[in-house]
Design a protein around this motif. Structure first.
Motif, PDB file in Angstrom:
ATOM      1  N   ILE A   1       0.838  -1.202   0.000  1.00  0.00           N
ATOM      2  CA  ILE A   1       0.000   0.000   0.000  1.00  0.00           C
ATOM      3  C   ILE A   1       0.873   1.252   0.000  1.00  0.00           C
ATOM      4  O   ILE A   1       0.613   2.208  -0.741  1.00  0.00           O
ATOM      5  N   ALA A   2       1.925   1.244   0.817  1.00  0.00           N
ATOM      6  CA  ALA A   2       2.821   2.402   0.880  1.00  0.00           C
ATOM      7  C   ALA A   2       3.500   2.653  -0.465  1.00  0.00           C
ATOM      8  O   ALA A   2       3.633   3.801  -0.902  1.00  0.00           O
ATOM      9  N   ILE A   3       3.906   1.573  -1.130  1.00  0.00           N
ATOM     10  CA  ILE A   3       4.549   1.714  -2.442  1.00  0.00           C
ATOM     11  C   ILE A   3       3.553   2.275  -3.458  1.00  0.00           C
ATOM     12  O   ILE A   3       3.882   3.178  -4.242  1.00  0.00           O
ATOM     13  N   GLY A   4       2.334   1.743  -3.444  1.00  0.00           N
ATOM     14  CA  GLY A   4       1.318   2.226  -4.371  1.00  0.00           C
ATOM     15  C   GLY A   4       0.997   3.692  -4.163  1.00  0.00           C
ATOM     16  O   GLY A   4       0.896   4.463  -5.129  1.00  0.00           O
ATOM     17  N   VAL A   5       0.836   4.100  -2.904  1.00  0.00           N
ATOM     18  CA  VAL A   5       0.554   5.502  -2.599  1.00  0.00           C
ATOM     19  C   VAL A   5       1.722   6.387  -3.031  1.00  0.00           C
ATOM     20  O   VAL A   5       1.522   7.495  -3.555  1.00  0.00           O
ATOM     21  N   SER A   6       2.948   5.905  -2.855  1.00  0.00           N
ATOM     22  CA  SER A   6       4.129   6.678  -3.245  1.00  0.00           C
ATOM     23  C   SER A   6       4.185   6.892  -4.751  1.00  0.00           C
ATOM     24  O   SER A   6       4.495   8.000  -5.223  1.00  0.00           O
ATOM     25  N   VAL A   7       3.875   5.848  -5.509  1.00  0.00           N
ATOM     26  CA  VAL A   7       3.887   5.966  -6.969  1.00  0.00           C
ATOM     27  C   VAL A   7       2.828   6.960  -7.437  1.00  0.00           C
ATOM     28  O   VAL A   7       3.090   7.826  -8.275  1.00  0.00           O
ATOM     29  N   VAL A   8       1.623   6.833  -6.872  1.00  0.00           N
ATOM     30  CA  VAL A   8       0.555   7.776  -7.221  1.00  0.00           C
ATOM     31  C   VAL A   8       0.952   9.191  -6.820  1.00  0.00           C
ATOM     32  O   VAL A   8       0.705  10.156  -7.555  1.00  0.00           O
ATOM     33  N   GLY A   9       1.591   9.325  -5.643  1.00  0.00           N
ATOM     34  CA  GLY A   9       2.022  10.640  -5.184  1.00  0.00           C
ATOM     35  C   GLY A   9       3.018  11.293  -6.123  1.00  0.00           C
ATOM     36  O   GLY A   9       2.968  12.507  -6.345  1.00  0.00           O
ATOM     37  N   LEU A  10       3.927  10.496  -6.682  1.00  0.00           N
ATOM     38  CA  LEU A  10       4.897  11.047  -7.628  1.00  0.00           C
ATOM     39  C   LEU A  10       4.197  11.646  -8.850  1.00  0.00           C
ATOM     40  O   LEU A  10       4.582  12.699  -9.353  1.00  0.00           O
ATOM     41  N   VAL A  11       3.151  10.966  -9.304  1.00  0.00           N
ATOM     42  CA  VAL A  11       2.415  11.445 -10.482  1.00  0.00           C
ATOM     43  C   VAL A  11       1.575  12.666 -10.140  1.00  0.00           C
ATOM     44  O   VAL A  11       1.613  13.689 -10.836  1.00  0.00           O
ATOM     45  N   ILE A  12       0.806  12.577  -9.057  1.00  0.00           N
ATOM     46  CA  ILE A  12      -0.151  13.626  -8.721  1.00  0.00           C
ATOM     47  C   ILE A  12       0.527  14.869  -8.159  1.00  0.00           C
ATOM     48  O   ILE A  12       0.209  16.001  -8.551  1.00  0.00           O
ATOM     49  N   VAL A  13       1.462  14.696  -7.244  1.00  0.00           N
ATOM     50  CA  VAL A  13       2.066  15.841  -6.565  1.00  0.00           C
ATOM     51  C   VAL A  13       3.190  16.470  -7.381  1.00  0.00           C
ATOM     52  O   VAL A  13       3.304  17.696  -7.449  1.00  0.00           O
ATOM     53  N   ILE A  14       4.016  15.630  -8.026  1.00  0.00           N
ATOM     54  CA  ILE A  14       5.171  16.169  -8.752  1.00  0.00           C
ATOM     55  C   ILE A  14       4.819  16.542 -10.194  1.00  0.00           C
ATOM     56  O   ILE A  14       5.102  17.654 -10.644  1.00  0.00           O
ATOM     57  N   LEU A  15       4.185  15.626 -10.928  1.00  0.00           N
ATOM     58  CA  LEU A  15       3.872  15.911 -12.324  1.00  0.00           C
ATOM     59  C   LEU A  15       2.667  16.847 -12.448  1.00  0.00           C
ATOM     60  O   LEU A  15       2.740  17.888 -13.116  1.00  0.00           O
ATOM     61  N   GLU A  16       1.565  16.490 -11.802  1.00  0.00           N
ATOM     62  CA  GLU A  16       0.363  17.309 -11.902  1.00  0.00           C
ATOM     63  C   GLU A  16       0.349  18.472 -10.917  1.00  0.00           C
ATOM     64  O   GLU A  16      -0.417  19.419 -11.071  1.00  0.00           O
ATOM     65  N   ARG A  17       1.186  18.382  -9.871  1.00  0.00           N
ATOM     66  CA  ARG A  17       1.253  19.418  -8.838  1.00  0.00           C
ATOM     67  C   ARG A  17      -0.129  19.680  -8.237  1.00  0.00           C
ATOM     68  O   ARG A  17      -0.557  20.818  -8.070  1.00  0.00           O
ATOM     69  N   ASP A  18      -0.796  18.598  -7.902  1.00  0.00           N
ATOM     70  CA  ASP A  18      -2.159  18.670  -7.385  1.00  0.00           C
ATOM     71  C   ASP A  18      -2.184  18.060  -5.992  1.00  0.00           C
ATOM     72  O   ASP A  18      -2.613  16.926  -5.794  1.00  0.00           O
ATOM     73  N   LEU A  19      -1.732  18.821  -5.012  1.00  0.00           N
ATOM     74  CA  LEU A  19      -1.642  18.316  -3.643  1.00  0.00           C
ATOM     75  C   LEU A  19      -3.021  18.060  -3.055  1.00  0.00           C
ATOM     76  O   LEU A  19      -3.212  17.126  -2.275  1.00  0.00           O
TER      77      LEU A  19
END
Length: 291
Positions: free
Chosen positions: A57-75
């Motif tokens: 779960i932690a790995i999955g959330v981290s991967v999604v976080g990289l896309v949403i927070v870093i690429l999309e910048r949608d915190l």
């Protein structure tokens, strides 16, 4: 197919004349995939196993976080997605101390995310003191408060909004609650909040009576999604939370958001229909999770 820039973030995919918001699809996917994953782990008695359950779960959330927070910048959307995961883990009887540690770690990461970008720091400072610069960084927050305050007790009435005509940014989307409060006032706002409360109470009841684990986790995930997104949107408009670019469920204008919110609610009421037909007791009976 091209990715369009919304402000400074890659939050929209343009296909011809149509636009699509990937974050809304990801929320819906997290509900389905997360429910299936946790249901399997609960059936195997592994929902508290750090290596078999919590680490994936932690790995999955981290991967999604990289896309949403870093690429999309949608915190803001990432906060909602985390709420979905935590709600399902809570219902799965993951120990509370582990959820608390995860929550504290996420707060720390959120602080790092805010500090790492100038526009996020500006939004946070504007939240702390919006009146300091109402012409620049605090403009959106100030205009939202003006709209809410202008509504008074009963509002200005339909068609009499002032802030909707070029003063309040995103008046039909992210800022719709401020416009609603301006038109319908304190009384109308309380009625709307109560309607949301009734909806969330109903989803909680469906979660408690769901006929199987997968259904229960789906309902819990949707509850986390809709409730947290509503709290963030309304809280930002009344100055209790920093501004985040997320919609108000069922009220904000926007095809992608409305489509997936309605789809998620459809899943919940499908669970309700199955509960009514099967009349079975929940498989997870830890009363403290529903106290």
């Amino acid at each position: 197919m091209v990715v369009a820039i919304s402000g400074i973030a890659f939050r929209w995919i343009q296909v011809g004349g149509l636009s699509f918001q990937p974050a809304e699809l990801i929320k819906f996917t997290i509900v389905i995939v997360g429910a299936m994953f946790l249901s399997e782990k609960v059936s195997a008695g592994e929902q508290t196993d750090s290596k078999k359950t919590l680490l994936p779960i932690a790995i999955g959330v981290s991967v999604v976080g990289l896309v949403i927070v870093i690429l999309e910048r949608d915190l803001g959307s990432m906060v909602v997605m985390i709420a979905i995961v935590l709600a399902m883990m809570f219902i799965a009887n993951v120990p509370l101390h582990k959820l608390a540690l995860a929550f504290l770690a996420l707060i720390a990461l959120g602080g790092v995310a805010i500090a790492s970008q100038q526009y996020r720091r500006d939004r946070f400072y504007a939240f702390l003191n919006p009146e300091k610069d109402c012409s620049s960084t605090g403009y959106h927050a100030c205009q939202a408060l003006i709209a809410v305050g202008s509504g008074g007790v009963v509002g200005l009435g339909v068609g009499n909004s002032v802030q909707a005509y070029g003063y309040l940014p995103e008046a039909s989307n992210d800022s719709i609650f401020a416009i609603y409060a301006e038109k319908f006032g304190f009384v109308g706002s309380v009625i709307l909040v109560c309607l949301y409360g009734l909806l969330f109470y109903r989803i909680l009841a469906i979660t408690k009576r769901a006929p199987d684990n997968t259904s229960r986790f789906i309902a819990a995930g949707v509850l986390g999604w809709l409730s947290v997104q509503t709290i963030i949107n309304i809280g930002a408009m009344v100055g209790l939370l920093p501004l985040k670019g997320i919609t108000l469920p069922f009220v904000s204008y926007g095809g992608t958001s409305l489509m997936f919110v309605l789809a998620a609610l459809g899943l919940v009421y499908k669970v309700s229909a199955e509960t009514a037909s099967r009349r079975t007791l929940p498989q997870i009976s830890d009363r403290r999770r529903y106290a």
